[in-house]
Write an enzyme that holds these catalytic residues in place. Structure first.
Site, PDB file in Angstrom:
ATOM      1  N   ARG A 202      64.416-159.206 -11.615  1.00 18.58           N
ATOM      2  CA  ARG A 202      65.495-158.383 -12.157  1.00 18.58           C
ATOM      3  C   ARG A 202      65.186-158.091 -13.623  1.00 18.58           C
ATOM      4  O   ARG A 202      65.090-159.016 -14.438  1.00 18.58           O
ATOM      5  CB  ARG A 202      66.835-159.120 -12.026  1.00 18.58           C
ATOM      6  CG  ARG A 202      67.977-158.398 -12.701  1.00 18.58           C
ATOM      7  CD  ARG A 202      69.320-159.096 -12.454  1.00 18.58           C
ATOM      8  NE  ARG A 202      70.378-158.370 -13.115  1.00 18.58           N
ATOM      9  CZ  ARG A 202      71.106-158.842 -14.128  1.00 18.58           C
ATOM     10  NH1 ARG A 202      70.918-160.068 -14.594  1.00 18.58           N
ATOM     11  NH2 ARG A 202      72.026-158.096 -14.684  1.00 18.58           N
TER      12      ARG A 202
ATOM     13  N   HIS B 175      72.045-152.787 -19.322  1.00 22.22           N
ATOM     14  CA  HIS B 175      72.169-154.141 -19.862  1.00 22.22           C
ATOM     15  C   HIS B 175      72.374-153.995 -21.378  1.00 22.22           C
ATOM     16  O   HIS B 175      71.574-154.452 -22.181  1.00 22.22           O
ATOM     17  CB  HIS B 175      70.950-154.985 -19.501  1.00 22.22           C
ATOM     18  CG  HIS B 175      71.180-156.466 -19.559  1.00 22.22           C
ATOM     19  ND1 HIS B 175      70.915-157.320 -18.502  1.00 22.22           N
ATOM     20  CD2 HIS B 175      71.662-157.259 -20.546  1.00 22.22           C
ATOM     21  CE1 HIS B 175      71.208-158.566 -18.849  1.00 22.22           C
ATOM     22  NE2 HIS B 175      71.660-158.556 -20.100  1.00 22.22           N
TER      23      HIS B 175
ATOM     24  N   GLU C 164      77.426-157.315 -16.617  1.00 22.87           N
ATOM     25  CA  GLU C 164      78.500-157.971 -17.363  1.00 22.87           C
ATOM     26  C   GLU C 164      79.357-157.017 -18.194  1.00 22.87           C
ATOM     27  O   GLU C 164      79.432-157.151 -19.428  1.00 22.87           O
ATOM     28  CB  GLU C 164      77.926-159.068 -18.266  1.00 22.87           C
ATOM     29  CG  GLU C 164      77.123-160.110 -17.509  1.00 22.87           C
ATOM     30  CD  GLU C 164      76.753-161.318 -18.367  1.00 22.87           C
ATOM     31  OE1 GLU C 164      77.000-161.289 -19.582  1.00 22.87           O
ATOM     32  OE2 GLU C 164      76.235-162.293 -17.804  1.00 22.87           O
TER      33      GLU C 164
ATOM     34  N   ASN D  76      76.601-163.726 -12.373  1.00 22.79           N
ATOM     35  CA  ASN D  76      75.965-164.494 -13.444  1.00 22.79           C
ATOM     36  C   ASN D  76      76.863-165.672 -13.767  1.00 22.79           C
ATOM     37  O   ASN D  76      78.076-165.499 -13.943  1.00 22.79           O
ATOM     38  CB  ASN D  76      75.805-163.654 -14.715  1.00 22.79           C
ATOM     39  CG  ASN D  76      74.813-162.510 -14.539  1.00 22.79           C
ATOM     40  OD1 ASN D  76      74.153-162.408 -13.515  1.00 22.79           O
ATOM     41  ND2 ASN D  76      74.715-161.656 -15.549  1.00 22.79           N
TER      42      ASN D  76
ATOM     43  N   TYR E 109      77.175-169.278 -16.170  1.00 23.30           N
ATOM     44  CA  TYR E 109      76.681-170.221 -17.173  1.00 23.30           C
ATOM     45  C   TYR E 109      77.544-171.472 -17.280  1.00 23.30           C
ATOM     46  O   TYR E 109      77.033-172.567 -17.374  1.00 23.30           O
ATOM     47  CB  TYR E 109      76.528-169.523 -18.539  1.00 23.30           C
ATOM     48  CG  TYR E 109      75.365-168.550 -18.496  1.00 23.30           C
ATOM     49  CD1 TYR E 109      74.066-168.984 -18.723  1.00 23.30           C
ATOM     50  CD2 TYR E 109      75.553-167.217 -18.148  1.00 23.30           C
ATOM     51  CE1 TYR E 109      72.977-168.119 -18.624  1.00 23.30           C
ATOM     52  CE2 TYR E 109      74.477-166.340 -18.047  1.00 23.30           C
ATOM     53  CZ  TYR E 109      73.188-166.798 -18.288  1.00 23.30           C
ATOM     54  OH  TYR E 109      72.120-165.951 -18.173  1.00 23.30           O
TER      55      TYR E 109
ATOM     56  N   GLU F 159      71.918-164.266 -12.565  1.00 28.01           N
ATOM     57  CA  GLU F 159      71.545-164.995 -13.789  1.00 28.01           C
ATOM     58  C   GLU F 159      72.135-166.392 -13.727  1.00 28.01           C
ATOM     59  O   GLU F 159      73.302-166.561 -13.346  1.00 28.01           O
ATOM     60  CB  GLU F 159      72.118-164.349 -15.061  1.00 28.01           C
ATOM     61  CG  GLU F 159      71.364-163.165 -15.561  1.00 28.01           C
ATOM     62  CD  GLU F 159      71.953-162.613 -16.867  1.00 28.01           C
ATOM     63  OE1 GLU F 159      72.411-163.400 -17.723  1.00 28.01           O
ATOM     64  OE2 GLU F 159      71.942-161.381 -17.008  1.00 28.01           O
TER      65      GLU F 159
HETATM   66  C1  BGC Z   1      73.453-161.927 -20.465  1.00 28.45           C
HETATM   67  C2  BGC Z   1      72.061-162.174 -20.989  1.00 28.45           C
HETATM   68  C3  BGC Z   1      72.081-163.332 -21.963  1.00 28.45           C
HETATM   69  C4  BGC Z   1      72.537-164.561 -21.217  1.00 28.45           C
HETATM   70  C5  BGC Z   1      72.572-165.838 -22.056  1.00 28.45           C
HETATM   71  C6  BGC Z   1      74.212-163.181 -20.144  1.00 28.45           C
HETATM   72  O1  BGC Z   1      75.510-163.038 -20.599  1.00 28.45           O
HETATM   73  O2  BGC Z   1      73.439-161.028 -19.388  1.00 28.45           O
HETATM   74  O3  BGC Z   1      71.609-160.978 -21.579  1.00 28.45           O
HETATM   75  O4  BGC Z   1      70.865-163.523 -22.597  1.00 28.45           O
HETATM   76  O5  BGC Z   1      73.826-164.353 -20.734  1.00 28.45           O
HETATM   77  O6  BGC Z   1      73.507-165.754 -23.064  1.00 28.45           O
END
Ligand code: BGC
Length: 453
Positions: free
Chosen positions: A80, A124, A169, A295, A297, A356
């Site tokens: 991607r 992006h 996002e 995505n 985190y 992601e």
């Molecule tokens: C984004 C990336 C970013 C990653 C880490 C995501 O929100 O799509 O571009 O580098 O998080 O912060």
């Protein structure tokens, strides 16, 4: 450390890595590319840590063959990347810039020659600066401009690229770019940023139609999702969590999958409300898609913030390991959000791809030149297991793409946060695969071995 004994993923499950144009390409003034909002934002003193910019980044524009060879070494199924709008259509209007498209053409052929499926994202965050000067995503016309860019790109590449992702996002663009001013274009409009949600979604819908007319077979959108945890069981904190959930998780998904906006009554939108939504828009936005990019985190913990236009505030999540960014590592949050997506959208949820997931680590080569990122291995191990748990719970997850292939320009943090499987020395631009690179390669190979047996 992991023992590579993962549950077997379904046949055809796509393993991959992800990047984005402005974060890796560099070559910002070459072959006709013009400024994006990020080029302009980075020139403002004080907005990016240590004044870093994407001018050179990983110099991927010139070193893409070396990078594709590294990807091939991983044995990934899918890559991607994102297509720079100001490279393909400088200024955001008018005809395509053949030299810009040539780059993505070469990259596509290079990937296909190595058996890697290209999975491009069209937006992006690198909006052409000229479009920002006439309102950016606050302007409805930007949605039409985006569809035109999608069409120009797919006209050239859809004969070889099946799967396309429209936006990355849009919540972050709205929140950080237009509401809080921490990202380009640096506007701090608070709730005044809401039209950027609708115009991005309209852009997604119009681009979906444009991509299909140009022959694209599969279209997706990528959102960043986070399980929202109330800081306490109080009614006020629970309501704050609901309000934040509406903004981050539902605002960019309900219109696409349900054809309607979520309840935003927690926000005082004034008499105008959602006046920017016109008849027919939601039909365009809710055109069927073939996959949802997720995505992830970390979870978000919020408490109530009375008498404020945004009725919540972020609270720390203690008791977990943290990444170099200070983000808590909570793999179970990924299972939680995937199951929640399935529960909320049911049959309307298309197959899900984790587009992601990854962590920043303060990686530097040791005396022997190797980069031993055991923390990242632990992170990825936990999150891949969390995906397996979601699949066992019945969620149709079809792929996992880690962020990121290589260290890159991390927006406001400049080059300070390293998310890559491959270390980049920003002085020499030398690439060094980290321990996590070998580990991920072995995970993929082991999955293939299991699948073949
Ligand atoms: C984004 C990336 C970013 C990653 C880490 C995501 O929100 O799509 O571009 O580098 O998080 O912060």
């Amino acid at each position: 450390m992991s023992d590579l004994e993962f549950p077997q993923f379904p046949p055809g499950f796509a393993w991959g890595v992800a990047t984005a144009a402005y974060q890796i390409e560099g070559a910002v003034a070459e072959d006709g590319r013009t400024d994006s909002v990020w080029d302009v934002f980075c020139r403002q003193p004080g907005v990016i840590r240590d004044g870093h910019t994407g001018d050179v980044a990983d110099d991927h524009y010139h070193r893409w063959e070396e990078d594709v060879a590294l990807m091939a070494g991983l044995g990934i199924d899918a890559y991607r990347f994102s297509i720079g709008w100001p490279r393909v259509q400088p200024g955001g209007t008018g005809k395509a810039n053949a030299a810009g498209l040539d780059f993505y053409d070469r990259l596509t052929d290079g990937l296909l020659a190595r058996g890697i499926t290209p999975m491009p994202t069209l937006f992006h965050w690198d909006l052409p600066q000229e479009l920002e000067e006439v309102g950016g995503w606050l302007a409805r016309d930007t949605a039409a401009r985006f569809a035109e860019f999608a069409s120009l790109t797919a006209d050239r590449l859809a004969d070889r690229i099946d799967t396309w992702i429209t936006l990355n996002e849009p919540f972050v663009v709205m929140a950080f770019g237009y509401a809080l001013g921490m990202h380009a274009p640096g506007k701090a409009l608070m709730l005044g940023a809401l039209p950027t949600a609708h115009h991005q979604l309209l852009g997604h819908g119009l681009a979906t139609a444009a991509l299909r007319s140009a022959g694209a077979r599969r279209v997706m959108i990528t959102n960043n999702y986070s399980p929202i945890w109330p800081a306490s069981g109080s009614t006020a904190d629970m309501a704050a969590a609901q309000a934040f959930d509406a903004l981050q998780n539902r605002l960019f998904t309900d219109p696409v999958l349900f054809g309607s906006y979520p309840n935003l009554s927690a926000f005082d939108l004034g008499p105008a409300g959602l006046e920017f939504v016109r008849d027919g828009d939601l039909e365009i936005i809710s055109a069927p898609i073939d996959g949802l990019g997720v995505n992830y985190y970390m979870p978000t913990r919020v408490s109530a913030l009375p008498d404020s236009p945004l009725p919540f505030q972020m609270e720390p999540i203690d008791g977990y390991p943290v990444t170099a960014f200070g983000w808590p590592v909570i793999p179970a949050g990924l299972t939680e959000l995937l199951v929640r997506l399935r529960d909320r959208y049911g049959d309307r949820l298309p197959p899900v791809y984790v587009t992601e997931n990854g962590c920043s680590v303060a990686d530097e080569p040791g005396p022997d030149g190797t980069v031993d990122d055991q923390f990242r291995i632990g992170y990825l191990d936990g999150h891949i297991r969390a995906v397996a748990d979601a699949i066992s719970a019945g969620v149709d997850v079809r792929g996992y793409l880690t962020w990121s292939m290589m260290d890159n320009f991390e927006w406001s943090e400049g080059y300070h946060q390293r998310f890559g499987l491959v270390h980049v020395d920003y002085t020499t631009l030398r690439r060094t695969p980290k321990s996590s690179y070998a580990w991920y390669r072995d995970v993929i190979a082991a999955q293939r071995g299991v699948a073949a047996g």
